[in-house]
Design a protein around this motif. Structure first.
Motif, PDB file in Angstrom:
ATOM      1  N   ASP A 158      -6.777   6.848  16.442  1.00 55.12           N
ATOM      2  CA  ASP A 158      -5.650   6.789  17.379  1.00 55.12           C
ATOM      3  C   ASP A 158      -6.086   7.179  18.784  1.00 55.12           C
ATOM      4  O   ASP A 158      -5.684   6.536  19.770  1.00 55.12           O
ATOM      5  CB  ASP A 158      -4.535   7.721  16.897  1.00 55.12           C
ATOM      6  CG  ASP A 158      -3.730   7.113  15.773  1.00 55.12           C
ATOM      7  OD1 ASP A 158      -2.561   6.771  15.998  1.00 55.12           O
ATOM      8  OD2 ASP A 158      -4.281   6.954  14.668  1.00 55.12           O
ATOM      9  N   LEU A 159      -6.894   8.231  18.895  1.00 57.55           N
ATOM     10  CA  LEU A 159      -7.366   8.654  20.218  1.00 57.55           C
ATOM     11  C   LEU A 159      -8.157   7.545  20.896  1.00 57.55           C
ATOM     12  O   LEU A 159      -7.984   7.275  22.095  1.00 57.55           O
ATOM     13  CB  LEU A 159      -8.224   9.916  20.085  1.00 57.55           C
ATOM     14  CG  LEU A 159      -7.494  11.249  19.892  1.00 57.55           C
ATOM     15  CD1 LEU A 159      -8.504  12.384  19.757  1.00 57.55           C
ATOM     16  CD2 LEU A 159      -6.570  11.521  21.060  1.00 57.55           C
ATOM     17  N   ALA A 160      -9.051   6.903  20.142  1.00 58.85           N
ATOM     18  CA  ALA A 160      -9.886   5.852  20.718  1.00 58.85           C
ATOM     19  C   ALA A 160      -9.054   4.670  21.189  1.00 58.85           C
ATOM     20  O   ALA A 160      -9.231   4.161  22.314  1.00 58.85           O
ATOM     21  CB  ALA A 160     -10.934   5.405  19.689  1.00 58.85           C
ATOM     22  N   CYS A 161      -8.121   4.207  20.334  1.00 61.97           N
ATOM     23  CA  CYS A 161      -7.301   3.045  20.697  1.00 61.97           C
ATOM     24  C   CYS A 161      -6.367   3.355  21.864  1.00 61.97           C
ATOM     25  O   CYS A 161      -6.212   2.538  22.791  1.00 61.97           O
ATOM     26  CB  CYS A 161      -6.495   2.574  19.487  1.00 61.97           C
ATOM     27  SG  CYS A 161      -7.502   1.868  18.159  1.00 61.97           S
TER      28      CYS A 161
ATOM     29  N   ALA B  27      -4.874   8.046  33.965  1.00 63.62           N
ATOM     30  CA  ALA B  27      -4.115   9.301  33.937  1.00 63.62           C
ATOM     31  C   ALA B  27      -2.756   9.169  34.599  1.00 63.62           C
ATOM     32  O   ALA B  27      -1.901  10.051  34.446  1.00 63.62           O
ATOM     33  CB  ALA B  27      -4.915  10.415  34.609  1.00 63.62           C
ATOM     34  N   ASN B  28      -2.518   8.080  35.363  1.00 60.33           N
ATOM     35  CA  ASN B  28      -1.217   7.875  35.992  1.00 60.33           C
ATOM     36  C   ASN B  28      -0.198   7.268  35.034  1.00 60.33           C
ATOM     37  O   ASN B  28       0.985   7.211  35.344  1.00 60.33           O
ATOM     38  CB  ASN B  28      -1.366   6.951  37.208  1.00 60.33           C
ATOM     39  CG  ASN B  28      -2.201   7.593  38.296  1.00 60.33           C
ATOM     40  OD1 ASN B  28      -2.071   8.781  38.562  1.00 60.33           O
ATOM     41  ND2 ASN B  28      -3.074   6.802  38.918  1.00 60.33           N
TER      42      ASN B  28
ATOM     43  N   ALA C  71      -8.693  18.554  20.096  1.00 58.99           N
ATOM     44  CA  ALA C  71      -8.273  19.047  21.405  1.00 58.99           C
ATOM     45  C   ALA C  71      -9.350  18.770  22.453  1.00 58.99           C
ATOM     46  O   ALA C  71      -9.049  18.341  23.574  1.00 58.99           O
ATOM     47  CB  ALA C  71      -7.978  20.545  21.325  1.00 58.99           C
ATOM     48  N   GLY C  72     -10.603  19.024  22.097  1.00 60.90           N
ATOM     49  CA  GLY C  72     -11.684  18.775  23.050  1.00 60.90           C
ATOM     50  C   GLY C  72     -11.797  17.306  23.417  1.00 60.90           C
ATOM     51  O   GLY C  72     -11.963  16.958  24.603  1.00 60.90           O
TER      52      GLY C  72
ATOM     53  N   SER D 193     -10.911  12.818  27.095  1.00 59.47           N
ATOM     54  CA  SER D 193     -10.371  11.484  27.365  1.00 59.47           C
ATOM     55  C   SER D 193      -9.454  11.509  28.581  1.00 59.47           C
ATOM     56  O   SER D 193      -9.535  10.633  29.464  1.00 59.47           O
ATOM     57  CB  SER D 193      -9.606  10.973  26.141  1.00 59.47           C
ATOM     58  OG  SER D 193     -10.460  10.844  25.023  1.00 59.47           O
ATOM     59  N   TYR D 194      -8.572  12.496  28.638  1.00 61.41           N
ATOM     60  CA  TYR D 194      -7.667  12.633  29.784  1.00 61.41           C
ATOM     61  C   TYR D 194      -8.473  12.805  31.077  1.00 61.41           C
ATOM     62  O   TYR D 194      -8.178  12.176  32.102  1.00 61.41           O
ATOM     63  CB  TYR D 194      -6.738  13.823  29.556  1.00 61.41           C
ATOM     64  CG  TYR D 194      -5.495  13.850  30.419  1.00 61.41           C
ATOM     65  CD1 TYR D 194      -5.531  13.503  31.765  1.00 61.41           C
ATOM     66  CD2 TYR D 194      -4.280  14.233  29.884  1.00 61.41           C
ATOM     67  CE1 TYR D 194      -4.390  13.542  32.545  1.00 61.41           C
ATOM     68  CE2 TYR D 194      -3.126  14.268  30.654  1.00 61.41           C
ATOM     69  CZ  TYR D 194      -3.191  13.919  31.990  1.00 61.41           C
ATOM     70  OH  TYR D 194      -2.064  13.946  32.762  1.00 61.41           O
TER      71      TYR D 194
END
Length: 435
Positions: A90-93, A104-105, A132-133, A138-139
């Protein structure tokens, strides 16, 4: 049989299969929201989005979601690692989607907090720290690397490309929130699991105590009823010994029967005496070596057919101790279990110090099956064909009540080792012995 992923337990205490079922639902809702947003922008045509790349990421995530749904219908256990990998997908997609839609916007970027919360509530600390890391990383990368969308950029009217303070403040808020969630949610989830485990142990102990009380009630009535038949047997044995006093082989058998009946009668008398002694909190005192030897001698009278080796370690400190009378009965139960398993080869090691007393009872029987070990002492279960499962249940309840432990282990090459450890209550030498 398919796994059930319905809501049937508190979230932090449910199994990983149920957690993954929740995650499938959450992922489906997010995919619906992102899909609707993409269709609206595509239909409107005023926003130039790389729809091909975004839809590719959403299709991949949708395929994973469908495969996960099918996988949950299979009778396979869901591990922490599998759930962790699902969160990574999920994080990657989502990182790819955000990269192609303003970075980030993008107002959806705070969704990165959701995997952190889910991971903190369900998985161990190391997995939560990793999620979390990666979310923070990513953010952070999306602050600098993304395809900008003027409609989402607070500084689109500016000539430079410096990071807007509002966007930086959003990132800082996300970072602080991720740290707080990682620490506090993990700690609370761990405490909840520990409390649930403790409650389960209390429920097991309560159930066992209820079973013990039921046995005790029946035992009291049975002890009262046994008085008459025992008296009758003693009278008949006495007459038989007188009548056949010249038949030596029969005399030996009658003598053995007489001793066994006397032992039964003594046990009943001790039962009544124990109740009288302990009703006011008074416990008998004795030298610990005499106490152990008395138990062994009493057991030998009960089991004259047993061949045993008694090892009392030398140089043990001599002391006066107090044990509740039911402790002796509990130890005899353990000795009888070993005698039933292998009456010709029993080793008994007895040790003590100023803090506790240890018994190790080793037999050469068939041992204990692994599936039975977890239930021994918790319910009526027996490893003997003619056993009722009561002895070990009563023993475990008695020893645990006075702060001790009983454990059974398989012995190499065969047999069982029963270990008993019990705290010692010392008596001051100035106090009189209560016999």
């Amino acid at each position: 049989m398919p796994q059930k992923t319905m809501i049937n337990a508190p979230f932090t205490l449910a199994g990983h299969a149920q957690h993954l079922g929740y995650w499938v639902i959450i992922r489906t809702l997010i995919l619906i929201c992102l899909g609707i947003a993409a269709v609206i922008f595509l239909w409107d045509g005023t926003v130039n989005l790389p729809f091909t790349e975004i839809l590719t990421a959403l299709v991949i995530l949708t395929s994973v979601n469908l495969l996960t749904f099918v996988r949950l219908r299979k009778p396979l256990a869901v591990t922490q690692m599998e759930f962790f990998i699902q969160l990574l997908v999920d994080l990657a997609c989502l990182t790819a989607v955000f990269y192609f839609s303003g970075g980030a916007n993008n107002p959806f970027v705070s969704y990165f907090l959701v995997p952190i919360c889910i991971c903190a509530a369900t998985l161990s600390g190391r997995y939560t720290l990793a999620i979390a890391g990666l979310s923070v990383m990513s953010y952070s990368l999306l602050l600098f690397f993304h395809i900008p969308l003027p409609i989402l950029s607070p500084h689109h009217h500016q000539a430079d490309h410096s990071i807007n303070l509002h966007v930086l403040g959003m990132w800082l808020n996300f970072f602080i929130s991720a740290c707080l969630i990682t620490y506090f949610i993990v700690k609370m989830a761990r405490d909840l699991r520990a409390q649930e485990a403790q409650l389960n142990r209390w429920r097991e102990d309560q159930l066992r105590d209820e079973q013990v009380m039921a046995v005790a009630t029946l035992a009291a009535g049975t002890a009262h009823e046994l008085g008459t038949p025992l008296s009758t047997m003693k009278l008949l044995l006495s007459e038989l010994r007188t009548e056949y006093k010249n038949v030596d082989p029969l005399q030996k058998d009658l003598q053995l029967l007489q001793e066994q009946v006397n032992q039964c009668a003594n046990t009943l008398r001790e039962l009544v005496a124990t109740a009288e002694q302990t009703k006011d909190g008074q416990l008998p005192s004795d030298n610990i070596s005499n106490y152990c030897n008395t138990i062994i001698e009493r057991w030998k009278i009960m089991r004259p057919d047993v061949v045993s080796t008694i090892n009392i370690a030398p140089n043990q400190p001599d002391m006066i101790v107090q044990f509740h009378p039911t402790i002796a009965q509990a130890i005899i139960n353990l000795l009888n279990n070993a005698a039933d398993a292998s009456p010709q080869n029993i080793e008994i090691d007895i040790n003590w110090n100023a803090q506790n007393m240890q018994w190790a009872i080793k037999d050469s029987g068939a041992g204990i099956a692994e599936e039975v070990t977890a239930h021994l002492g918790k319910s009526f279960i027996s490893t003997k064909t003619k056993g009722l499962g009561i002895g070990l249940l009563l023993t475990q309840a008695t020893i645990n009540r006075y702060g001790g432990t009983v454990s059974l282990h398989n012995r190499v090459p065969r047999g069982t080792i029963t270990r008993l450890e019990l705290p010692i209550t010392l008596v001051s030498p100035t106090e009189p012995l209560a016999i």
